[in-house]
Design a protein around this motif. Structure first.
Motif, PDB file in Angstrom:
ATOM      1  N   GLN A   1      53.372  30.935  47.540  1.00  0.00           N
ATOM      2  CA  GLN A   1      54.647  30.972  46.852  1.00  0.00           C
ATOM      3  C   GLN A   1      55.070  29.530  46.602  1.00  0.00           C
ATOM      4  N   LEU A   2      54.897  29.058  45.370  1.00  0.00           N
ATOM      5  CA  LEU A   2      55.186  27.659  45.054  1.00  0.00           C
ATOM      6  C   LEU A   2      56.677  27.379  45.024  1.00  0.00           C
ATOM      7  N   SER A   3      57.452  28.389  44.642  1.00  0.00           N
ATOM      8  CA  SER A   3      58.913  28.294  44.652  1.00  0.00           C
ATOM      9  C   SER A   3      59.445  29.711  44.729  1.00  0.00           C
ATOM     10  N   ASP A   4      60.762  29.851  44.648  1.00  0.00           N
ATOM     11  CA  ASP A   4      61.339  31.189  44.758  1.00  0.00           C
ATOM     12  C   ASP A   4      60.769  32.148  43.719  1.00  0.00           C
ATOM     13  N   ASN A   5      60.437  31.651  42.538  1.00  0.00           N
ATOM     14  CA  ASN A   5      60.006  32.531  41.454  1.00  0.00           C
ATOM     15  C   ASN A   5      58.586  32.269  40.971  1.00  0.00           C
ATOM     16  N   LEU A   6      57.911  31.280  41.540  1.00  0.00           N
ATOM     17  CA  LEU A   6      56.583  30.904  41.062  1.00  0.00           C
ATOM     18  C   LEU A   6      55.538  31.173  42.136  1.00  0.00           C
ATOM     19  N   ARG A   7      54.473  31.899  41.736  1.00  0.00           N
ATOM     20  CA  ARG A   7      53.459  32.329  42.694  1.00  0.00           C
ATOM     21  C   ARG A   7      52.071  32.016  42.161  1.00  0.00           C
ATOM     22  N   LEU A   8      51.209  31.492  43.039  1.00  0.00           N
ATOM     23  CA  LEU A   8      49.810  31.220  42.713  1.00  0.00           C
ATOM     24  C   LEU A   8      48.933  32.093  43.589  1.00  0.00           C
ATOM     25  N   ARG A   9      47.928  32.734  42.957  1.00  0.00           N
ATOM     26  CA  ARG A   9      47.007  33.579  43.707  1.00  0.00           C
ATOM     27  C   ARG A   9      45.589  33.320  43.230  1.00  0.00           C
ATOM     28  N   ALA A  10      44.657  33.166  44.192  1.00  0.00           N
ATOM     29  CA  ALA A  10      43.241  32.985  43.876  1.00  0.00           C
ATOM     30  C   ALA A  10      42.432  33.979  44.693  1.00  0.00           C
ATOM     31  N   GLU A  11      41.454  34.611  44.051  1.00  0.00           N
ATOM     32  CA  GLU A  11      40.575  35.545  44.744  1.00  0.00           C
ATOM     33  C   GLU A  11      39.129  35.282  44.339  1.00  0.00           C
ATOM     34  N   ALA A  12      38.254  35.277  45.319  1.00  0.00           N
ATOM     35  CA  ALA A  12      36.821  35.199  45.077  1.00  0.00           C
ATOM     36  C   ALA A  12      36.205  36.487  45.624  1.00  0.00           C
ATOM     37  N   TYR A  13      35.234  37.033  44.918  1.00  0.00           N
ATOM     38  CA  TYR A  13      34.673  38.314  45.328  1.00  0.00           C
ATOM     39  C   TYR A  13      33.168  38.355  45.076  1.00  0.00           C
ATOM     40  N   TYR A  14      32.507  39.220  45.831  1.00  0.00           N
ATOM     41  CA  TYR A  14      31.091  39.511  45.622  1.00  0.00           C
ATOM     42  C   TYR A  14      30.895  41.009  45.823  1.00  0.00           C
ATOM     43  N   GLN A  15      30.277  41.642  44.855  1.00  0.00           N
ATOM     44  CA  GLN A  15      30.041  43.088  44.914  1.00  0.00           C
ATOM     45  C   GLN A  15      28.551  43.341  44.725  1.00  0.00           C
ATOM     46  N   SER A  16      27.952  43.998  45.696  1.00  0.00           N
ATOM     47  CA  SER A  16      26.534  44.359  45.632  1.00  0.00           C
ATOM     48  C   SER A  16      26.419  45.867  45.464  1.00  0.00           C
ATOM     49  N   LEU A  17      25.906  46.287  44.317  1.00  0.00           N
ATOM     50  CA  LEU A  17      25.792  47.713  44.020  1.00  0.00           C
ATOM     51  C   LEU A  17      24.366  48.193  44.266  1.00  0.00           C
ATOM     52  N   PHE A  18      24.253  49.414  44.772  1.00  0.00           N
ATOM     53  CA  PHE A  18      22.933  49.991  45.022  1.00  0.00           C
ATOM     54  C   PHE A  18      23.004  51.512  44.858  1.00  0.00           C
ATOM     55  N   ASP A  19      21.843  52.129  44.834  1.00  0.00           N
ATOM     56  CA  ASP A  19      21.723  53.577  44.627  1.00  0.00           C
ATOM     57  C   ASP A  19      22.297  54.019  43.279  1.00  0.00           C
ATOM     58  N   ALA A  20      22.273  53.151  42.276  1.00  0.00           N
ATOM     59  CA  ALA A  20      22.730  53.522  40.936  1.00  0.00           C
ATOM     60  C   ALA A  20      21.646  54.360  40.249  1.00  0.00           C
ATOM     61  N   PRO A  21      21.987  55.425  39.523  1.00  0.00           N
ATOM     62  CA  PRO A  21      20.990  56.236  38.835  1.00  0.00           C
ATOM     63  C   PRO A  21      20.279  55.466  37.718  1.00  0.00           C
ATOM     64  N   VAL A  22      18.962  55.502  37.762  1.00  0.00           N
ATOM     65  CA  VAL A  22      18.102  54.923  36.728  1.00  0.00           C
ATOM     66  C   VAL A  22      17.010  55.945  36.425  1.00  0.00           C
ATOM     67  N   GLU A  23      16.261  55.732  35.344  1.00  0.00           N
ATOM     68  CA  GLU A  23      15.197  56.670  34.983  1.00  0.00           C
ATOM     69  C   GLU A  23      14.012  56.556  35.936  1.00  0.00           C
ATOM     70  N   ARG A  24      13.355  57.690  36.142  1.00  0.00           N
ATOM     71  CA  ARG A  24      12.233  57.726  37.069  1.00  0.00           C
ATOM     72  C   ARG A  24      11.083  56.854  36.590  1.00  0.00           C
ATOM     73  N   THR A  25      10.816  56.854  35.297  1.00  0.00           N
ATOM     74  CA  THR A  25       9.796  55.976  34.730  1.00  0.00           C
ATOM     75  C   THR A  25      10.437  54.645  34.361  1.00  0.00           C
ATOM     76  N   PRO A  26       9.662  53.547  34.365  1.00  0.00           N
ATOM     77  CA  PRO A  26      10.254  52.221  34.138  1.00  0.00           C
ATOM     78  C   PRO A  26      11.005  52.127  32.807  1.00  0.00           C
ATOM     79  N   SER A  27      12.265  51.712  32.873  1.00  0.00           N
ATOM     80  CA  SER A  27      13.076  51.530  31.666  1.00  0.00           C
ATOM     81  C   SER A  27      14.256  50.644  31.976  1.00  0.00           C
TER      82      SER A  27
END
Length: 800
Positions: free
Chosen positions: A578-604
């Protein structure tokens, strides 16, 4: 199956209306109007009334204040119209400040305020910090990071938002749009299909007109911004009560109707013409109702002879009633329903260019029906324990028909042959049971059970030049979720949120268990650091499970029925100052690792991580849960709350979004634009002695270009049909997107009513942003269709 369209608003009727209203509003009444501000003060954890809380209007002479009664209720009469600041305080609780309460002459302000109990005693050193700035704190106390509360004021205020919560959220850090014609949102590189919609605690189907099953967006929202209360938008590592979501959650709340006074609303805007009413059933009861109906402005214009190609027709209805039951119970019943349909005829399409609205070689007819209803009973067993039971039901119907047009020569039609038919119906009955208990000022626990009984009937088939049945299935299944959450406050500065969620899909027995944990540390009175982790899972759209794919032996089988959940690890680090009564700074860093997503059985190249932005379902079979993906980035937000007549919101995101199909090649997702930046600023000017106001809101948004798959021109010319280079999937980046919007508004407060008149000037620079590039077999050329050009949208609202 292809159906894409956009809307433009005819101006003549709107301009005439605005001129008439301006002349009407030119009159000047004597005296400064005032209004009533009232509401309830509750304990944030236990939801019990706080007795003796003081509510004061800051900076008003003579002083205005009130004290909450045994039910936590307070009432302030004679509050001047305009924007006021409230301070709410009570012994043993952190002070709560509301810096921006908009008071108008036409409607009472009814608030539900939550106070957080202090851990320190009055005779100890107390730490006071800005966590109590209500607009920055989510409704859900279990959220440690990536939770952005918003109010209906913001959806109305931001240029280009059109009163739509999803379009408003496109201004937040880490959020982008799929295209201008729809309100789908891309959060941190995730598919729009990874969004969960929740309304008053109920997981709901797509709440948009023309909202196809398997998607989460559409051209026009059925959600009515006039009926929403303060709500939450969560973008990652969210609490354990949210299941079946990978990327984001809209946790919306309907407000209660005024339980003391009858009030009415009339409005004309992008979503149509609407009428609303609310109030008590009688003067001697605290039971209230809230009802609203909207009808497409395009349908009204068509009725008087003004028709555009592919006229969209839609209407929706929302109702809610709240009834006190004894001293400790409340029964709420609500319903939301919408109808929408549209037709496109190939003969109306301009064949000289690619068209966003249809295809010259096809006739398309589509009809959607959505109905959702719920009844919930909330009971406060003690001042520390609250239980809630909700029974709900929903029904969605999507009916689509398409013809192939055969031409003799030029544009002379030889025949129109039905070539595609789809009829998708899905019904759901749900039971939600939750219990929350406040053990002490330090500890709060909650648990819940959600059971969905789902009935489905799906049919889709290609009918020309030969019959191929894609889906033909009917039956029922179930989805269930059990969760538990615990919030522990070690000190006033250090808070731990933990949770565990377990889900099961009965169609194939898939089961997942998901831990969630978040830690928040108040490093100083003005700054905090938060770290959160969540394991999240999401089912595939139900239509995917019943797609019939051709097998090696020539048979067509439902080869996707055994698909399990797509899953992801999500880690977020946040810094808030909270930089002042009315001014706000926010920073977020994230990492998302996805797995088990549906893909075709044959290479594609294919992966379900790239789907979810079209009106058509995903028609892919022989899928297995072997795909992966990763999203990572950093987000910055600098926000000035409305004060001294102006506000601004600056957001930017830098990110990468990648995936791997069954061919093992890492590619860009189509949503990997690399960056998103938004700048919003608004200024309010007071006019006259009655606090009439003129507002100017400006918005500029830019993103990197989306990734598409190149077309093989030579092969397409030979086959007279588009042939894509799937070995180079999502390798071709479109040009950078840019759009600027301006909104001008004028609000007039009369003695007992308020007029609001505005015009939203969208894409004021008329920038040509690419929508799609498509091959036209008749002209043997590649055409480019562009997104929405300059579009003025008039708006008028009357409350009294």
């Amino acid at each position: 199956m292809k159906t894409t369209f956009s809307f433009s608003v005819p101006l003549r009727a709107g301009i005439i209306l605005l001129l008439v209203l301006l002349m009407h509003l030119a009159g000047f009444a004597q005296g400064l109007p005032t209004q009533v501000v009232r509401g309830t003060v509750l304990d944030a954890a236990a939801k019990a009334p706080v007795i003796g809380a003081t509510v004061v209007v800051v900076g008003v002479e003579p002083a205005l204040g009130a004290t909450s009664d045994v039910d936590g209720r307070f009432r302030l009469a004679g509050v001047p119209v305009g924007r006021v600041k409230l301070r709410i305080s009570s012994i043993g609780y952190e002070d709560l400040f509301l810096n921006e309460v908009t008071v108008t002459a036409g409607k009472e302000v009814v608030l539900e305020l939550a106070l957080t109990e202090r851990l320190t005693k009055l005779d100890e050193v107390q730490v006071v910090y800005k966590r109590s700035e209500d607009r920055t704190v989510a409704n859900n106390e279990m959220a440690s990071v990536s939770a952005r509360p918003f109010s209906p004021i913001e959806a109305n205020r931001y240029a280009g938002s059109l009163g739509d919560p999803a379009r408003m959220a496109q201004n937040f850090a880490g959020v982008g749009s799929a295209n201008d014609t729809r309100n789908d949102i891309v959060v941190r590189g995730n598919s729009p299909a990874s969004l969960l919609w929740r309304l008053d605690g109920v997981n709901i189907p797509n709440p948009n007109h023309f909202g196809s099953q398997g998607t989460t967006g559409g051209p026009v929202s059925m959600l009515n911004n006039n009926l929403l209360a303060k709500s939450d938008f969560l973008t990652g590592a969210f609490p354990g009560e949210y299941a079946n979501a990978l990327g984001s959650v809209f946790d919306l709340r309907l407000r209660k109707g005024n339980d003391e006074k009858r009030e009415f609303l009339g409005q004309l805007g992008f979503n149509g013409i609407e009428l609303g009413a609310e109030g008590p059933y009688s003067k001697n009861s605290k039971a209230s109702y809230l009802v609203n109906y909207r009808y497409s402005i395009f349908s009204l214009l068509k009725a008087v002879g003004y028709e555009i190609a592919g006229t969209p027709s839609y209407q929706d209805f929302t109702f809610k009633t709240d009834l006190p039951v004894g001293q400790r119970g409340t029964l709420s019943v609500w319903a939301l329903g919408g109808l929408s349909h549209i037709k496109f005829f190939g003969a109306d399409i301009d064949s000289t260019k690619a068209d966003v609205y249809g295809d010259e070689n096809q006739n398309s007819r589509v009809r959607y029906t959505t109905g959702i209803g719920a009844a919930s009973y909330e009971h406060r067993f003690t001042d520390r324990t609250v239980g809630k039971l909700t029974l709900s039901g929903s029904r969605t119907v999507q009916d689509y028909g398409q013809d192939t047009i055969l031409y003799r020569s030029g544009r002379n039609i030889l025949a129109e042959i039905e070539n595609y038919k789809a009829d998708f119906t899905q019904e759901k009955l749900s039971a939600n049971l939750s219990v929350t208990h406040k053990l002490s000022a330090r500890d709060k626990v909650s648990a819940g059970l959600i059971i969905d009984l789902i009935q489905y009937s799906y049919y889709s088939a290609m009918l020309y030049p030969r019959v191929v049945t894609e889906r033909k299935a009917s039956g029922n299944t179930a989805f269930s979720q059990l969760y538990a959450q615990w919030k522990h406050r070690f000190t006033d500065q250090l808070t731990l949120n933990t949770g565990l969620s377990a889900s099961r899909f009965e169609l194939n027995g898939s089961t997942v268990v998901e831990p969630r944990v978040g830690l928040q540390y108040q490093a100083s009175p003005a700054s905090s650091i938060s770290l959160a982790y969540g394991l999240h899972s999401s089912l595939q759209p139900l239509l995917v499970y019943f797609y019939q794919a051709r097998q090696d032996d020539g048979r067509y089988l439902e080869s996707n029925r055994d698909l399990g959940f797509t899953r992801s690890h999500h880690l977020v680090l946040a810094y808030d100052r909270q930089l002042s009564d009315n001014l706000r700074l926010r920073a977020e860093a994230y990492y998302q690792s996805l797995f088990d997503a549906p893909v075709e059985r044959t290479p594609s190249y294919f992966s379900m991580l790239t789907e979810g932005t079209d009106f058509a379902p995903t028609n892919k079979g022989n899928l297995v849960n072997e795909g992966t993906g990763r999203n990572y980035g950093i987000e910055l937000t600098l926000e000035r709350a409305f004060s001294r007549g102006y506000y601004f919101l600056l957001t930017t995101s830098l990110f990468e979004s990648k995936y791997k199909g069954s061919d093992g090649v890492e590619r860009n997702t189509p949503f990997n634009t690399g960056f998103v930046a938004n700048a919003l600023v608004g200024k309010e000017f007071k006019l006259g002695r009655k606090d009439n106001t003129f507002t100017v809101s400006l918005k500029a948004a830019t993103t990197g270009g989306r990734y598409t798959t190149p077309i093989d021109y030579e092969a397409s010319g030979a086959l007279r049909s588009a042939v894509y280079r799937y070995d180079q999937a999502f390798s071709q980046q479109q040009t950078q997107y840019f759009r600027a919007d301006v909104k001008l508004g004028y609000k007039v407060n009369r003695a007992r009513l308020t007029h609001e008149i505005a015009i939203d000037l969208q894409n004021v620079t008329n920038n040509r942003n690419i929508f799609q590039q498509a091959y036209n077999p008749r002209t043997n050329k590649i055409g480019t269709a562009y997104q929405q050009g300059f579009l003025p949208v008039p708006f008028y609202r009357l409350t009294f």
